[in-house]
Scaffold this motif. Sequence first.
Motif: not given
Length: 414
Positions: A233-250
Amino acid sequence: MRVIYLCQHFPPETGAPQIRVYEVSKELMNRGHQVEVLTAFPHHPHGIIPDEYKGRFYQFEHWDGIPVHRSWIYPSPKGSFWKRLASYFSFTFSAFYSLAKAKPTDVIICNSPPLFLGITGWLGAKLKRAKFVFNVADIWPESAVELGLVKNKTFIRMAEKLENFLYRNAWKIAGATEGICSYYVKKGKSSEDVFLLPNGVNTDYFKPLDKDQAIIKKAGLEGKKVFTYAGNFGYAQGLDSVLQAAALVKDSHPDVHFLFVGDGQEKDKLLALKEELQLTNVTFYGSVPLDEMPKIFSVSDFSVVSLRNIDLFKGARPSKIFPAISTGTPVLYCGVGESAEILNEYNCGRIAPPENPEGIAAAVKELAAITGEDYQQMCQNGRKLAIDQYSWKSIVEDLIHHLEGENKKERSMG
């Protein structure tokens, strides 16, 4: 052929460099070659040296049959920039003791990063009268500058001079991606002296398995289509965008669930974002040992591999792609460039724009809707690609061609 592999990281640590050195060393030994690994005491990722190694400057051991020389390192991976630099240089110098203890060799393969270890590799090759192969997994300092990790201009200039010296004086350069190989050819290295040594996978170990019901129950994944991110879980992975995508499909796709397996410096931020977005469709599972990963893939319908939208990453081949496809798990790649082209060409994944929650959410919805027949075809395509091109057996076969073929030619001329 006699080979020394010089690297800062090695098992019991986990990660792409560690796995690559271990697997390549084992395969070389299986083919009758002499291999010795020169590495630091385990210290990654938490900067803590295990008790059995504490207080020692040097230790020789056999790790799963591989002769391993370990030497002292100042363990500071999460400290300030200067502390990390001190950590790099501590092993750069202590590794000379391991070199003195190691047997004569034909080739020294030196991993970079850290770039500074190339000093040890180059001088060690001189002392051992061996050939120096510079194995570059990440172009440094360019990558650190683009990520904003290094800003001191004087230091950057010095690091660039060292990089230029090492690539010019290396017998050959082994690049982890085609982009890295092209970079050094453009800088003036002969294309005959640059070859691909990519991340790979043990296809006998990472193979399709029946779903692990214990993990499904523990993580609450019954009846879900599981999108798994497994790794750092590092900065380079940009996982915040994946969590935001999870919110959009919830709400629109209640059967879709995101599983995050691993740890890293961004974990607290991601957990806070999960709470802020009230994501009931996301589970943070924690870290698991490497031997548990095939079970994680068994419960995963898709493997998420994500990077930030940085030009540097267009040439990236994230190592986590290959265990996924080897287990028959299609990949959702949030990125562009080399890896996207591979996944598209062999139809074993789908591509989403990096750092784009709407684009990632659209790709998730598309994958969630594909037919069973199309899904099985993607699974089979990935497994075949892993075996044909990214198994360690095929990778080491190519490595031997570049190393031993040249040595044989020189011996015949002599």
